[in-house]
Design a protein around this motif. Structure first.
Motif, PDB file in Angstrom:
ATOM      1  N   ARG A 495       1.056  -1.463  -0.335  1.00 16.92           N
ATOM      2  CA  ARG A 495       0.055  -0.110  -0.125  1.00 16.92           C
ATOM      3  C   ARG A 495       0.467   1.102  -0.073  1.00 16.92           C
ATOM      4  O   ARG A 495       0.161   2.486  -0.338  1.00 16.92           O
ATOM      5  N   TYR A 496       1.865   1.461   0.721  1.00 21.04           N
ATOM      6  CA  TYR A 496       2.260   2.174   0.717  1.00 21.04           C
ATOM      7  C   TYR A 496       3.631   2.996  -0.259  1.00 21.04           C
ATOM      8  O   TYR A 496       3.236   4.156  -0.811  1.00 21.04           O
ATOM      9  N   LEU A 497       3.826   1.577  -0.659  1.00 21.28           N
ATOM     10  CA  LEU A 497       3.915   2.128  -2.667  1.00 21.28           C
ATOM     11  C   LEU A 497       3.566   2.245  -3.478  1.00 21.28           C
ATOM     12  O   LEU A 497       3.525   3.047  -4.457  1.00 21.28           O
ATOM     13  N   LEU A 498       2.412   1.705  -3.364  1.00 18.59           N
ATOM     14  CA  LEU A 498       1.304   2.198  -4.723  1.00 18.59           C
ATOM     15  C   LEU A 498       0.923   3.548  -4.330  1.00 18.59           C
ATOM     16  O   LEU A 498       0.576   4.698  -5.463  1.00 18.59           O
ATOM     17  N   GLU A 499       0.263   4.168  -2.590  1.00 15.34           N
ATOM     18  CA  GLU A 499       0.634   5.253  -2.669  1.00 15.34           C
ATOM     19  C   GLU A 499       1.113   6.590  -3.494  1.00 15.34           C
ATOM     20  O   GLU A 499       1.037   7.343  -3.536  1.00 15.34           O
ATOM     21  N   ASN A 500       2.116   6.322  -2.954  1.00 20.83           N
ATOM     22  CA  ASN A 500       3.100   6.762  -3.424  1.00 20.83           C
ATOM     23  C   ASN A 500       4.121   6.579  -5.223  1.00 20.83           C
ATOM     24  O   ASN A 500       4.819   7.719  -4.778  1.00 20.83           O
ATOM     25  N   MET A 526      -7.824  -1.754  -6.137  1.00 24.35           N
ATOM     26  CA  MET A 526      -8.228  -0.573  -6.288  1.00 24.35           C
ATOM     27  C   MET A 526      -7.355   1.177  -6.417  1.00 24.35           C
ATOM     28  O   MET A 526      -7.922   1.719  -7.431  1.00 24.35           O
ATOM     29  N   LEU A 527      -6.876   0.700  -5.092  1.00 27.24           N
ATOM     30  CA  LEU A 527      -5.817   1.472  -5.601  1.00 27.24           C
ATOM     31  C   LEU A 527      -4.954   1.783  -6.029  1.00 27.24           C
ATOM     32  O   LEU A 527      -4.331   2.461  -6.740  1.00 27.24           O
ATOM     33  N   THR A 528      -4.348   0.457  -7.029  1.00 27.75           N
ATOM     34  CA  THR A 528      -3.882   0.557  -8.502  1.00 27.75           C
ATOM     35  C   THR A 528      -4.602   0.880  -9.530  1.00 27.75           C
ATOM     36  O   THR A 528      -3.646   1.251 -10.694  1.00 27.75           O
ATOM     37  N   LEU A 529      -5.832   0.939  -9.887  1.00 29.83           N
ATOM     38  CA  LEU A 529      -6.726   0.995 -10.827  1.00 29.83           C
ATOM     39  C   LEU A 529      -6.542   3.190 -10.754  1.00 29.83           C
ATOM     40  O   LEU A 529      -6.550   3.202 -11.378  1.00 29.83           O
ATOM     41  N   SER A 530      -6.261   3.082  -9.711  1.00 31.48           N
ATOM     42  CA  SER A 530      -5.628   5.154  -9.289  1.00 31.48           C
ATOM     43  C   SER A 530      -4.684   5.474  -9.599  1.00 31.48           C
ATOM     44  O   SER A 530      -4.101   6.394  -8.977  1.00 31.48           O
ATOM     45  N   THR A 531      -3.294   4.537  -9.092  1.00 37.09           N
ATOM     46  CA  THR A 531      -2.490   4.925  -8.452  1.00 37.09           C
ATOM     47  C   THR A 531      -1.298   4.596  -9.779  1.00 37.09           C
ATOM     48  O   THR A 531       0.121   5.179 -10.407  1.00 37.09           O
ATOM     49  N   VAL A 532      -1.455   3.594 -10.898  1.00 38.48           N
ATOM     50  CA  VAL A 532      -0.377   2.593 -11.635  1.00 38.48           C
ATOM     51  C   VAL A 532      -1.160   2.897 -13.209  1.00 38.48           C
ATOM     52  O   VAL A 532      -2.198   2.576 -13.528  1.00 38.48           O
ATOM     53  N   ALA A 533      -0.217   3.367 -14.117  1.00 34.19           N
ATOM     54  CA  ALA A 533      -0.303   3.907 -15.195  1.00 34.19           C
ATOM     55  C   ALA A 533      -0.343   2.827 -16.352  1.00 34.19           C
ATOM     56  O   ALA A 533      -0.988   3.046 -17.381  1.00 34.19           O
ATOM     57  N   ASP A 534      -0.210   1.275 -16.134  1.00 32.50           N
ATOM     58  CA  ASP A 534       0.048   1.004 -16.846  1.00 32.50           C
ATOM     59  C   ASP A 534      -0.744  -0.413 -16.875  1.00 32.50           C
ATOM     60  O   ASP A 534      -0.267  -1.265 -17.406  1.00 32.50           O
TER      61      ASP A 534
END
Length: 746
Positions: A495-500, A526-534
């Motif tokens: 979660r920390y890596l995704l949030e940043n 769900m966090l991945t769909l808002s922070t990861v671009a690929d």
């Protein structure tokens, strides 16, 4: 890999050259962007030649004798007098028979040649002595003060067309000039604010020992110093004896340099709050396979780099162990080799001196000259050559362009090991990775969390962001491809890596969403769909199919999920997919692959139908609220995405599965309700379209305010504000929009 770097062709071949002075380059090539289509070639003991890059011939030439040498590249300008075009060349003379010793390297020849078509019809020469020896002559876009003279320690002088010094800026102290970059002020996006009127900006780069010194100045009627900062060379190499092989800077402020160990560092310059800052863009690269990196003594200049804008840099160097010159196009933001081209080394130049300069029309000039002076015992003298290298103008720095280039990039980079770069930093990262791996192996995920967050707290705020390879190693430990049955998962670190924003899907070979779903970690998914671009459309639809099957299962069996793991409602997940920037083509393929059953499609249609209700009116209300508060538009509900994205997703879904829906009768009712909602919206949009012309200036003003608020563009000046208000008033008084039609019936 040569699709974006064309095959070089020869522009110029010098006559035989016998140089007695080893401190000067045999041939210089310069290009003045204010004199488009022409390059200036300065040849020692030869002369100054202005070449037409379109017709590939000499447009003007001034020959000198074998006793005349130059201490800096000549600069040419085009002037028009009484309808006659002339070229004026400025050359710093190191030695000439008519120059006394005290004026050597301080004398500038001003050579004016009238042009009639392509033939020189007249030549005038004046000799001007300046206060100190310039080592660079740069051009500004000013008509009154077009010349910038740069001294060997970074001092600056602005001069007029007759080389009369009008403004001067001294840089006290001993240092050696590396490069000077001059850009039009309106292209310098990294300079957010300034109060002095200017038309050009310049970045001056010098070095002393292990430090690169940077200065940012504005050029107008005078020279205004904005700020300065220092970069430590030793911090990227660990060696105090390193030298700089090449340095680049783009108008957007991306600065990079390569040292003698092959370490390539990239920084982003930014000027705000009256200070110049340099922040690291990406991890340092360490080059290999180039001949210059093998030389222990006097590496010379067997490598050259030049910026092609933004983070794109063209590199030219001799390949070790081969008689080939490699031309490579790098994207430094992502650290990848985008394209390359090879050319044979000229037989007369076994170890050439390299120099790259950018010309207009998407061409780069490559100059090859002898790296050592010629002696009579060496046989036939060397001959310098200049080549034109075409570059694809469509190439941009983007993640899509960088994907898939890792294999070709690895060939030219030293494998990343703890000893390769910054030993202390990598020792700490290696110990952390080992501690996390040991804790996970011992089924103690909590201990892995403690080790990671203790290490995070120990980092100083000035340390660079997490590197790609470092994060990739942690992610692959936390989410292994084939975990054991009793595997313990650590969602806190993930979660920390995704949030940043440190994680990309490619770290898990494009299976990040799938792996998180298999671990049951829907919160991080769900966090991945808002922070990861690929994230791929294939993964999004596979997870949608999983949730739909789960929904059908519980509806049919009335079971209650006994697991404590959070699973989002299907509507919440579909909302995240709709809001994600997807490709319609890829989404259609993924829909056909995973949602071939019309019964599954109806479930999604029902969700989309609930969002379409009242769509345009709510969307307009949100837009107006956004404009009145000068904030970004927000969606109307927690699980309801923006209306335009809902329509785009609906269209994609229907394009992919309309035939299947027509063959499934229970879908008819949903399709009719959606049609009943959309038809009035189309009529409403047609009527609203008539207001486009009248409201467009206000929309542009709103967009500009948002960009100013985000710091993307400079604030509107009072003169620009008055002009815009006047234009709005005129348009309002007319009351006629761009798309209003008046019909007259006789």
């Amino acid at each position: 890999m040569s699709s974006t770097v064309g095959e070089p062709f020869q522009l110029y071949l010098s006559s035989t050259f016998s140089q007695k002075v080893a401190s000067n380059q045999a041939v210089y090539t310069t290009y003045n962007s204010n004199f488009r289509g022409y390059a200036t070639v300065t040849g020692q003991t030869d002369g100054i030649h202005v070449w037409n890059l379109q017709d590939l011939h000499s447009a003007a030439s001034y020959s000198v004798g074998e006793h005349v040498t130059f201490s800096a590249p000549a600069l040419s300008r085009c002037i028009v007098e009484d309808g006659t075009r002339s070229v004026v060349s400025y050359a710093v003379i190191r030695q000439a028979p008519d120059i006394v010793k005290a004026n050597r390297e301080r004398t500038i020849w001003v050579i004016k040649q009238g042009l009639s078509g392509l033939k020189s019809v007249a030549t005038e020469k004046n000799a001007i002595v300046v206060p100190y020896p310039p080592v660079r002559l740069c051009s500004t876009i000013s008509d009154s003060l077009p010349l910038l003279l740069v001294s060997k320690n970074g001092g600056l002088c602005l001069a007029n067309t007759q080389v009369e010094i009008k403004s001067q800026l001294v840089w006290p102290g001993e240092r050696e000039l590396l490069e000077t970059f001059v850009f039009p002020r309106n292209l310098c996006s990294f300079v957010q604010e300034d109060s002095a009127p200017s038309i050009s900006a310049a970045v001056i780069c010098c070095h002393t020992g292990t430090t690169i010194h940077l200065r940012l100045v504005l050029l107008g009627e005078g020279i205004v110093l904005l700020g300065a900062c220092d970069l430590l060379i030793a911090s990227s190499t660990g060696d105090a004896g390193t030298s700089i092989l090449g340095l680049t800077c783009s108008p957007s402020g991306v600065l990079s340099f390569i040292d003698s160990r092959g370490v390539w560092a990239t920084y982003q310059l930014s000027y705000s709050n009256s200070s110049l800052l340099a922040t690291i863009v990406s991890e340092n690269l360490r080059l290999r396979r180039f001949a210059i990196l093998k030389k222990k003594k006097s590496p010379g200049t067997g490598l050259s780099v030049v910026s092609l804008g933004s983070c794109l840099v063209l590199l030219a160097a001799l390949v070790d162990g081969e008689q080939d010159i490699s031309l490579q196009l790098w994207d430094l933001r992502y650290g990848v080799l985008l394209a390359s081209q090879t050319m044979p080394t000229p037989s007369s130049l076994p170890s050439p001196h390299f120099s790259l300069s950018v010309a207009d029309d998407h061409q780069v000039l490559l100059t090859l000259s002898p790296s050592q002076p010629h002696h009579k015992t060496q046989g036939s003298p060397s001959r310098s050559s200049i080549y034109v290298v075409p570059v694809d103008p469509r190439l941009k720095s983007s993640l899509a362009t960088a994907l898939g280039k890792s294999a070709s990039t690895a060939e030219w980079l030293v494998p990343k090991t703890p000893d390769a770069q910054e030993p202390e930093k990598y020792d700490g990262e290696t110990k952390l990775v080992s501690a996390i791996e040991a804790s996970i192996r011992k089924k103690k995920a909590q201990r892995a969390d403690e080790a990671f967050f203790t290490w995070v707290k120990s980092r100083s705020p000035d340390e660079p962001t997490f590197g790609h390879e470092f994060v990739k190693r942690i992610v692959n430990i936390i989410l292994p491809p084939e975990p054991p049955t009793d595997y313990q998962y650590s969602p806190r670190i993930m979660r920390y890596l995704l949030e940043n924003g440190f994680v990309t899907s490619i770290m898990l070979k494009g299976k990040l969403v799938t792996t998180l779903r298999e671990r049951g970690d829907w919160e991080n998914l769900m966090l991945t769909l808002s922070t990861v671009a690929d994230v791929s459309e294939d993964e999004m639809m596979a997870s949608a199919k999983f949730l739909i099957d789960k929904k059908h299962k519980y509806e049919n069996t009335m079971e209650v999920d006994a697991l404590a793991n959070y699973v989002p409602p299907l509507g919440t997940y579909i909302s995240a997919c709709v809001s994600y920037p997807f490709s319609p083509v890829a989404m259609r393929l993924a829909t056909r692959k995973y949602l071939s059953d019309a019964q599954d499609l109806v479930v999604i249609l029902e969700i989309l139908e609930s969002w379409i209700h009242g769509g345009t009116e709510q969307n307009i209300e949100a837009i107006l609220k956004s404009m009145t508060t000068n904030t970004d538009m927000q969606s109307s509900g927690v699980d309801s995405p923006p209306y335009p994205k809902v329509i785009t997703f609906l269209q994609t879904l229907l394009d992919a599965s309309f035939v299947a829906l027509l063959q499934y009768q229970p879908s008819y009712e949903s399709l009719r309700r959606i049609l009943a909602q959309i038809e009035p919206e189309i009529d409403h949009i047609d009527r609203m379209e008539q207001l486009r012309g009248v409201l467009e200036p206000y929309t542009k003003a709103h967009v500009r305010l948002l960009k100013e608020k985000a710091g993307g563009i400079p604030k509107e000046s009072p003169a620009e504000w008055k002009k815009r208000k006047k234009r709005l008033g005129q348009q309002a008084s007319l009351g006629v929009g761009l798309y209003r039609l008046e019909e007259l019936t006789i």
